[in-house]
Design a protein around this motif. Structure first.
Motif, PDB file in Angstrom:
ATOM      1  N   ASP A  91       0.826  -1.203   0.000  1.00  0.00           N
ATOM      2  CA  ASP A  91       0.000   0.000   0.000  1.00  0.00           C
ATOM      3  C   ASP A  91       0.865   1.260   0.000  1.00  0.00           C
ATOM      4  OD1 ASP A  91      -2.337  -1.459  -0.009  1.00  0.00           O
ATOM      5  OD2 ASP A  91      -2.641  -1.345   2.158  1.00  0.00           O
ATOM      6  N   GLN A  92       1.963   1.239   0.749  1.00  0.00           N
ATOM      7  CA  GLN A  92       2.868   2.387   0.753  1.00  0.00           C
ATOM      8  C   GLN A  92       3.487   2.618  -0.622  1.00  0.00           C
ATOM      9  OE1 GLN A  92       5.234   1.794   4.657  1.00  0.00           O
ATOM     10  NE2 GLN A  92       5.878   3.801   3.907  1.00  0.00           N
ATOM     11  N   ILE A  93       3.922   1.522  -1.236  1.00  0.00           N
ATOM     12  CA  ILE A  93       4.536   1.622  -2.560  1.00  0.00           C
ATOM     13  C   ILE A  93       3.533   2.175  -3.572  1.00  0.00           C
ATOM     14  CG2 ILE A  93       5.489   0.268  -4.470  1.00  0.00           C
ATOM     15  CD1 ILE A  93       6.665  -1.624  -2.330  1.00  0.00           C
ATOM     16  N   ASP A  94       2.259   1.797  -3.415  1.00  0.00           N
ATOM     17  CA  ASP A  94       1.222   2.192  -4.368  1.00  0.00           C
ATOM     18  C   ASP A  94       0.618   3.570  -4.084  1.00  0.00           C
ATOM     19  OD1 ASP A  94       1.569  -0.234  -5.610  1.00  0.00           O
ATOM     20  OD2 ASP A  94      -0.122  -1.212  -4.609  1.00  0.00           O
ATOM     21  N   LEU A  95       1.060   4.237  -3.035  1.00  0.00           N
ATOM     22  CA  LEU A  95       0.487   5.537  -2.694  1.00  0.00           C
ATOM     23  C   LEU A  95       0.675   6.503  -3.869  1.00  0.00           C
ATOM     24  CD1 LEU A  95      -0.885   6.816  -0.179  1.00  0.00           C
ATOM     25  CD2 LEU A  95       1.356   7.764   0.413  1.00  0.00           C
ATOM     26  N   SER A  96      -0.409   7.094  -4.346  1.00  0.00           N
ATOM     27  CA  SER A  96      -0.360   7.907  -5.568  1.00  0.00           C
ATOM     28  C   SER A  96       0.447   9.187  -5.372  1.00  0.00           C
ATOM     29  CB  SER A  96      -1.779   8.262  -6.022  1.00  0.00           C
ATOM     30  OG  SER A  96      -2.362   9.199  -5.142  1.00  0.00           O
ATOM     31  N   LYS A  97       1.008   9.698  -6.449  1.00  0.00           N
ATOM     32  CA  LYS A  97       1.774  10.945  -6.405  1.00  0.00           C
ATOM     33  C   LYS A  97       0.914  12.121  -5.937  1.00  0.00           C
ATOM     34  CE  LYS A  97       5.745   9.331  -7.750  1.00  0.00           C
ATOM     35  NZ  LYS A  97       6.883   9.276  -6.793  1.00  0.00           N
ATOM     36  N   PRO A  98      -0.328  12.277  -6.454  1.00  0.00           N
ATOM     37  CA  PRO A  98      -1.150  13.383  -5.949  1.00  0.00           C
ATOM     38  C   PRO A  98      -1.377  13.307  -4.436  1.00  0.00           C
ATOM     39  CG  PRO A  98      -2.066  12.543  -7.991  1.00  0.00           C
ATOM     40  CD  PRO A  98      -0.985  11.594  -7.592  1.00  0.00           C
ATOM     41  N   THR A  99      -1.577  12.082  -3.918  1.00  0.00           N
ATOM     42  CA  THR A  99      -1.761  11.938  -2.472  1.00  0.00           C
ATOM     43  C   THR A  99      -0.494  12.309  -1.724  1.00  0.00           C
ATOM     44  OG1 THR A  99      -3.418  10.191  -2.750  1.00  0.00           O
ATOM     45  CG2 THR A  99      -2.321  10.322  -0.612  1.00  0.00           C
ATOM     46  N   GLN A 100       0.665  11.870  -2.225  1.00  0.00           N
ATOM     47  CA  GLN A 100       1.929  12.217  -1.581  1.00  0.00           C
ATOM     48  C   GLN A 100       2.140  13.726  -1.566  1.00  0.00           C
ATOM     49  OE1 GLN A 100       5.407   9.788  -2.663  1.00  0.00           O
ATOM     50  NE2 GLN A 100       4.009   8.320  -3.601  1.00  0.00           N
ATOM     51  N   LYS A 101       1.821  14.385  -2.683  1.00  0.00           N
ATOM     52  CA  LYS A 101       1.986  15.840  -2.747  1.00  0.00           C
ATOM     53  C   LYS A 101       1.036  16.546  -1.787  1.00  0.00           C
ATOM     54  CE  LYS A 101       3.762  16.265  -7.479  1.00  0.00           C
ATOM     55  NZ  LYS A 101       3.536  16.880  -8.806  1.00  0.00           N
ATOM     56  N   ARG A 102      -0.191  16.041  -1.691  1.00  0.00           N
ATOM     57  CA  ARG A 102      -1.153  16.647  -0.766  1.00  0.00           C
ATOM     58  C   ARG A 102      -0.696  16.476   0.677  1.00  0.00           C
ATOM     59  NH1 ARG A 102      -5.000  14.196   1.959  1.00  0.00           N
ATOM     60  NH2 ARG A 102      -4.966  12.334   0.636  1.00  0.00           N
TER      61      ARG A 102
END
Length: 300
Positions: A91-102
């Protein structure tokens, strides 16, 4: 519930007996390991059995090992304390870029807002300027307002011309406090089944604690406030064991988080849990701290 951070500055022998950490120096002292959150071994003349290390890990205690300069150099963290480690890692690996940026936007906003609170609590007029900067952070912080805020913050905190690169007691104390904070964050990430090397902003392949370096940011102003408030009390001192012990105990000072007041170590645990739930799609917002006037937690 864990509440003690133990600091050992003198030669000692450590062992485990019936769930108690046994400390032998001139006398013998025992502490329930279930009450411990951290063990800082500053003295290089401390002996610790493998059995004691394993028991400390089982209890989720972070062990800090210091180098010849008496600065934290290594951490012993608990492993395999989460029943769904494989799923959480994916799940951590799959965390989306938009979510990481937010998420990084929220972290930077909270950090700068707490820097502003720190300056206001110390009566520095620059606090109002930083409070405004905190409202301008965009997703992913493309304008690098975190760095811009830091450039104004530290001179306002410690005086014109101050830089984080100079050798002085203020920087030594900040670095020590940050190292303790970093270990506390890394410990709670591991306890909640998270892989601390997978950051949302920091991505160094040589850093095992990228995520800890990300999520510790809003808690740094607690260290800053304490150091700035006590620097005059330490005048003429180096980074003595007395100063270090005070910095270790900062994890028991109060912050506000989620509408309630918690010890910093407990708030960090709640933050790590909220990140884990975001990763699993169960929650959207990261629980982050608001700086309060310095107040240690007390047990009644």
């Amino acid at each position: 519930m864990e509440f003690r951070s133990v600091f050992i500055a003198n030669p000692a022998q450590l062992s485990v007996r019936r769930g108690q950490l046994v400390i032998r120096q001139e006398g013998e002292y025992t502490l329930p390991m279930e009450d411990l959150s951290a063990l800082v071994l500053e003295s290089r003349a401390v002996s610790l059995s493998a059995a004691a290390l394993q028991e400390l890990a089982d209890q989720g205690v972070t062990v800090y090992l210091c180098d010849e300069t008496h600065m934290p150099a290594a951490l012993v963290l608990p492993m395999n304390r989460h029943s769904r480690q494989r799923k959480l890692l994916q799940d951590q690996i799959d965390l989306s870029k938009p979510t990481q940026k937010r998420l990084w936007q929220g972290v930077v906003t909270a950090k700068i807002a707490n820097q502003a609170r720190c300056l206001k609590l110390l009566g520095r007029r620059e606090g109002a300027d930083l409070a405004f900067v905190a409202t301008q952070v965009r997703s992913g912080d493309p304008d690098n307002l975190e760095a811009a805020a830091a450039a104004a913050y530290f001179p306002a905190l410690f005086g014109p011309g101050f830089t984080r690169g100079e050798e002085c007691l203020a920087n030594a104390a900040l670095n020590y406090g940050y190292a303790i904070l970093r270990g506390a964050v890394a410990r709670n990430l591991v306890i909640h089944g998270l892989e601390p090397c997978l950051g949302i902003f920091h991505r160094s392949q040589l850093n095992q604690f990228n995520l800890a370096d990300d999520l510790m940011e809003p808690y740094r102003p607690l260290v800053d406030l304490y150091v700035a408030s006590h620097l005059s009390d330490w005048e003429g001192e180096t980074l003595t064991p007395r100063v270090k012990q005070q910095l270790v105990q900062l994890m028991s000072y109060l912050v506000e988080q989620g509408g309630h007041r918690y010890r910093a170590i407990s708030a960090i645990g709640r933050m790590a849990e909220s990140f884990s739930r975001i990763v699993q799609g169960e929650k959207e917002s990261l629980e982050l701290p608001e700086l309060l006037p310095l107040q240690p937690h007390t047990y009644e």
